[in-house]
Design an enzyme around this catalytic site. Structure first.
Site, PDB file in Angstrom:
ATOM      1  N   LYS A  22      20.296  90.267  43.158  1.00  0.00           N
ATOM      2  CA  LYS A  22      20.957  91.578  43.232  1.00  0.00           C
ATOM      3  C   LYS A  22      22.144  91.513  44.176  1.00  0.00           C
ATOM      4  CE  LYS A  22      19.402  94.707  46.235  1.00  0.00           C
ATOM      5  NZ  LYS A  22      20.258  95.398  47.198  1.00  0.00           N
ATOM      6  N   ASN A  23      21.952  90.885  45.336  1.00  0.00           N
ATOM      7  CA  ASN A  23      22.998  90.921  46.359  1.00  0.00           C
ATOM      8  C   ASN A  23      24.144  89.947  46.100  1.00  0.00           C
ATOM      9  OD1 ASN A  23      21.682  93.003  47.559  1.00  0.00           O
ATOM     10  ND2 ASN A  23      20.740  91.774  49.170  1.00  0.00           N
ATOM     11  N   ARG A  93      25.172 100.863  49.398  1.00  0.00           N
ATOM     12  CA  ARG A  93      25.955 100.124  50.386  1.00  0.00           C
ATOM     13  C   ARG A  93      26.957  99.205  49.722  1.00  0.00           C
ATOM     14  NH1 ARG A  93      27.314  99.973  55.826  1.00  0.00           N
ATOM     15  NH2 ARG A  93      27.797  97.855  56.454  1.00  0.00           N
ATOM     16  N   CYS A 117      20.367 101.757  51.896  1.00  0.00           N
ATOM     17  CA  CYS A 117      19.007 101.972  52.393  1.00  0.00           C
ATOM     18  C   CYS A 117      19.068 102.708  53.726  1.00  0.00           C
ATOM     19  CB  CYS A 117      18.285 100.637  52.565  1.00  0.00           C
ATOM     20  SG  CYS A 117      17.762  99.960  51.001  1.00  0.00           S
ATOM     21  N   ARG A 122      24.894 102.427  59.379  1.00  0.00           N
ATOM     22  CA  ARG A 122      25.407 101.200  58.748  1.00  0.00           C
ATOM     23  C   ARG A 122      26.912 101.119  59.013  1.00  0.00           C
ATOM     24  NH1 ARG A 122      21.651  99.778  54.558  1.00  0.00           N
ATOM     25  NH2 ARG A 122      22.756  97.812  54.344  1.00  0.00           N
ATOM     26  N   PRO A 123      27.311 100.663  60.211  1.00  0.00           N
ATOM     27  CA  PRO A 123      28.738 100.679  60.563  1.00  0.00           C
ATOM     28  C   PRO A 123      29.560  99.722  59.703  1.00  0.00           C
ATOM     29  CG  PRO A 123      27.465  99.510  62.226  1.00  0.00           C
ATOM     30  CD  PRO A 123      26.473 100.103  61.269  1.00  0.00           C
ATOM     31  N   ILE A 124      30.864  99.954  59.678  1.00  0.00           N
ATOM     32  CA  ILE A 124      31.755  99.071  58.896  1.00  0.00           C
ATOM     33  C   ILE A 124      32.971  98.627  59.706  1.00  0.00           C
ATOM     34  CG2 ILE A 124      31.101 100.029  56.631  1.00  0.00           C
ATOM     35  CD1 ILE A 124      33.777 101.606  56.748  1.00  0.00           C
ATOM     36  N   ASP A 305      15.407  91.135  54.886  1.00  0.00           N
ATOM     37  CA  ASP A 305      14.963  91.772  53.635  1.00  0.00           C
ATOM     38  C   ASP A 305      13.560  91.354  53.212  1.00  0.00           C
ATOM     39  OD1 ASP A 305      18.223  91.912  52.009  1.00  0.00           O
ATOM     40  OD2 ASP A 305      17.271  93.127  53.559  1.00  0.00           O
ATOM     41  N   ARG A 396      15.678  99.773  42.638  1.00  0.00           N
ATOM     42  CA  ARG A 396      17.046  99.406  43.043  1.00  0.00           C
ATOM     43  C   ARG A 396      17.199  97.893  43.112  1.00  0.00           C
ATOM     44  NH1 ARG A 396      19.320 102.157  48.284  1.00  0.00           N
ATOM     45  NH2 ARG A 396      21.008 100.765  47.660  1.00  0.00           N
TER      46      ARG A 396
HETATM   47  C1  EPZ Z   1      23.539  93.150  53.182  1.00  0.00           C
HETATM   48  O1  EPZ Z   1      23.762  94.400  53.825  1.00  0.00           O
HETATM   49  C2  EPZ Z   1      22.463  93.389  52.152  1.00  0.00           C
HETATM   50  N1  EPZ Z   1      22.930  94.380  51.193  1.00  0.00           N
HETATM   51  C3  EPZ Z   1      21.191  93.878  52.826  1.00  0.00           C
HETATM   52  O2  EPZ Z   1      20.183  93.934  51.821  1.00  0.00           O
HETATM   53  C4  EPZ Z   1      20.749  92.859  53.865  1.00  0.00           C
HETATM   54  O3  EPZ Z   1      19.645  93.388  54.576  1.00  0.00           O
HETATM   55  C5  EPZ Z   1      21.898  92.578  54.846  1.00  0.00           C
HETATM   56  O4  EPZ Z   1      23.066  92.164  54.121  1.00  0.00           O
HETATM   57  C6  EPZ Z   1      21.551  91.472  55.830  1.00  0.00           C
HETATM   58  O5  EPZ Z   1      21.233  90.311  55.131  1.00  0.00           O
HETATM   59  C7  EPZ Z   1      23.675  93.947  50.156  1.00  0.00           C
HETATM   60  O6  EPZ Z   1      23.981  92.767  50.035  1.00  0.00           O
HETATM   61  C8  EPZ Z   1      24.091  94.996  49.171  1.00  0.00           C
HETATM   62  P1  EPZ Z   1      25.322  93.179  57.255  1.00  0.00           P
HETATM   63  P2  EPZ Z   1      25.033  94.569  54.805  1.00  0.00           P
HETATM   64  O7  EPZ Z   1      26.714  93.672  57.237  1.00  0.00           O
HETATM   65  O8  EPZ Z   1      26.153  93.778  54.295  1.00  0.00           O
HETATM   66  C9  EPZ Z   1      25.756  95.192  61.511  1.00  0.00           C
HETATM   67  C10 EPZ Z   1      18.597  94.894  50.452  1.00  0.00           C
HETATM   68  O9  EPZ Z   1      17.441  95.265  50.694  1.00  0.00           O
HETATM   69  N2  EPZ Z   1      27.140  95.487  61.152  1.00  0.00           N
HETATM   70  O10 EPZ Z   1      25.052  91.725  57.149  1.00  0.00           O
HETATM   71  O11 EPZ Z   1      25.235  96.010  55.047  1.00  0.00           O
HETATM   72  C11 EPZ Z   1      24.732  95.918  60.663  1.00  0.00           C
HETATM   73  O12 EPZ Z   1      24.509  97.228  61.142  1.00  0.00           O
HETATM   74  C12 EPZ Z   1      19.695  95.218  51.409  1.00  0.00           C
HETATM   75  O13 EPZ Z   1      18.917  94.211  49.458  1.00  0.00           O
HETATM   76  C13 EPZ Z   1      27.973  96.068  62.102  1.00  0.00           C
HETATM   77  O14 EPZ Z   1      27.556  96.366  63.206  1.00  0.00           O
HETATM   78  O15 EPZ Z   1      24.469  93.910  56.137  1.00  0.00           O
HETATM   79  C14 EPZ Z   1      23.521  95.027  60.826  1.00  0.00           C
HETATM   80  O16 EPZ Z   1      22.908  95.309  62.062  1.00  0.00           O
HETATM   81  C15 EPZ Z   1      19.200  96.049  52.575  1.00  0.00           C
HETATM   82  N3  EPZ Z   1      29.261  96.342  61.769  1.00  0.00           N
HETATM   83  C16 EPZ Z   1      24.118  93.624  60.886  1.00  0.00           C
HETATM   84  O17 EPZ Z   1      25.493  93.809  61.265  1.00  0.00           O
HETATM   85  C17 EPZ Z   1      29.772  96.038  60.534  1.00  0.00           C
HETATM   86  O18 EPZ Z   1      30.969  96.285  60.289  1.00  0.00           O
HETATM   87  C18 EPZ Z   1      24.088  92.880  59.559  1.00  0.00           C
HETATM   88  O19 EPZ Z   1      24.611  93.752  58.561  1.00  0.00           O
HETATM   89  C19 EPZ Z   1      28.913  95.436  59.573  1.00  0.00           C
HETATM   90  C20 EPZ Z   1      27.601  95.163  59.912  1.00  0.00           C
END
Ligand code: EPZ
Length: 419
Positions: A22-23, A93, A117, A122-124, A305, A396
């Site tokens: 999926k991801n 997301r 989720c 979920r910051p960006i 995950d 999902r």
């Molecule tokens: C992806 O989310 C996945 N989603 C998530 O899977 C997965 O849990 C996550 O990566 C970690 O592996 C998809 O691929 C659609 P991150 P993502 O940016 O990209 C922080 C599922 O169940 N962060 O790697 O949102 C964030 O808050 C889903 O399939 C910032 O602080 O995760 C987290 O603590 C749930 N600022 C950490 O980094 C930012 O700008 C990792 O988040 C971006 C992220």
């Protein structure tokens, strides 16, 4: 609201084919915005996030259809610079990938803050940092994000402050047509990042990942591509937790063992018998596994995950264990649901302490995708009937979960509607 009824306590035996990741499918679908020709993508999982992503692109003018169950034909040639499908975007997301793809193609993107989720904020800011360094102006207000490049994006050196799958993917997408070589450091190296890089390179991009550095040399255009998505590592590992909770003997086909090597080594320490060959893995659990403690970390280590599913598994072990959650410190909503089943489990700060538990069937609420999978694990391992509400979360990310679990002897039914 649809719900599941599970009559647990049966061993699981049989064979399951693992679907596409999926991801990976989500970023690859949005990456087709960079290719103004027809693409054919194989091994696409039929899960609601994928369906919604395709719907968003169709609302924006793309033509897209599943030419067979898991094969998507898509052409975004007719897509305009206006993002549509706000109702779907706010649910997912992955719709954040529209930012990088639209910025690369049109030099602008305006969309509602992507959903996802519900386990905390979920910051960006890392995504926006990358776009700014490439030369775009970014602005967040009233829950909307606006990104605009007044002139052609320029290559840059971007060092991410934290490892982020989404930010890594989004900045790669934005970098595709820039002049020069963009260097991104401290990147995520999950298989779905490599999956996207493979897809883009076959379409004519020039990207290479060396450890936690990505070098992306801008090109003028990408061309049509046929591509097969990597197998879903989290789906593979989720079914392994099911057989761990229930005991049994299952064979998973269509997998990539390299992607699950670290976690399967932990399952072996717990007493699972694991034999892999080519794209299959045989998993036998004859007795209660030994509990171990883990902490979630970026790939290649223990994936966040798999946290809820592993917590459920630990309830069925001889000695329990501790899970320290380092990625999403608030993904603990599932704990209260396991307590409804009689689990001896405590969440203290960003850790959860799980002791061997004699669970009873209960009426449970899935609170997010992986929490829902964790409740399925707990219910399958527990004698007696359980009900799991909010199946919309589970679908999902898991294609045909009821059919797959039933095919290996799990007693599980999907009850449609509000009763
Ligand atoms: C992806 O989310 C996945 N989603 C998530 O899977 C997965 O849990 C996550 O990566 C970690 O592996 C998809 O691929 C659609 P991150 P993502 O940016 O990209 C922080 C599922 O169940 N962060 O790697 O949102 C964030 O808050 C889903 O399939 C910032 O602080 O995760 C987290 O603590 C749930 N600022 C950490 O980094 C930012 O700008 C990792 O988040 C971006 C992220």
């Amino acid at each position: 609201m649809d719900h599941l009824i599970i009559d647990g306590g049966c061993a699981l035996n049989g064979e399951i084919n693992i679907g596409g990741m999926k991801n990976s499918a989500l970023p690859i679908i949005f990456a087709t915005l960079l290719i103004e020709e027809e693409c054919i993508i194989y091994n696409v999982p039929i899960v609601s996030d994928v369906i919604n992503s395709v719907e968003i692109l169709k609302k924006m003018g793309a033509s897209a259809e599943f030419v067979d169950k898991n094969t998507l034909k898509i052409n975004t040639k007719s897509v305009g610079n206006e993002i549509r499908g706000y109702d779907l975007i706010s649910k997912m997301r992955a719709s954040s990938y529209l930012m990088g793809a639209m910025l690369a193609r049109f030099g602008e993107a305006r969309l509602p803050m992507p959903g996802g989720c519900n386990f905390g904020v979920r910051p960006i800011e890392q995504h926006l940092k990358g776009f700014s360094l490439l030369g775009a102006d970014t602005n967040e207000e009233n829950d909307f994000i606006e990104i605009k490049a007044s002139k052609k994006l320029k290559s840059a050196k971007i060092v991410l402050d934290k490892i982020s799958v989404g930010a890594t993917i989004n900045i790669v997408l934005a970098s595709i047509f820039t002049e020069g070589v963009t260097v991104i450091e401290n990147v995520a190296i999950e298989p779905h990042v490599d999956d996207l890089i493979c897809f883009l390179n076959i379409a004519g991009a020039k990207i290479i990942r060396v450890g936690r550095k990505i070098y992306s040399e801008g090109v003028n255009k990408l061309h049509s591509v046929q591509y097969k998505i990597f197998p879903d590592m989290i789906e593979s590992l989720t079914y392994m937790t099911f057989v761990g909770a229930c005991t049994g003997d299952i064979n998973l086909t269509g997998i990539n063992f390299e992607h699950i090597r670290y976690v399967t080594s932990l399952f072996s320490k717990m007493g699972f018998q694991i034999d892999s060959f080519y794209d299959e893995v045989r998993v036998k659990v004859k007795k209660k596994p030994l509990g171990i403690s883990v902490e979630t970390e970026p790939y290649p280590y223990f994936p966040t995950d798999l946290h809820p599913q592993f917590a459920s598994l630990l309830c069925f072990t001889t000695n329990g264990g501790i899970i320290k959650e380092n990625i999403f410190p608030t993904r603990f909503a599932y704990v209260n649901e396991l307590i409804k089943m009689g689990a001896n489990i405590k969440n203290i700060n960003n850790s959860v302490y799980i002791y061997p538990s004699a669970l009873q069937g209960a009426c449970l609420d899935a609170t997010d995708l992986r929490a829902g999978a964790g409740l399925v694990c707990a219910a399958l391992g527990t004698e007696g009937k359980s009900r799991i509400n909010n199946v919309n979360y589970i679908v999902r990310g898991y294609e045909n979960l009821v059919g797959k679990v039933s095919s290996i002897g799990g007693k599980i039914k999907l009850i449609k509607g509000d009763n």
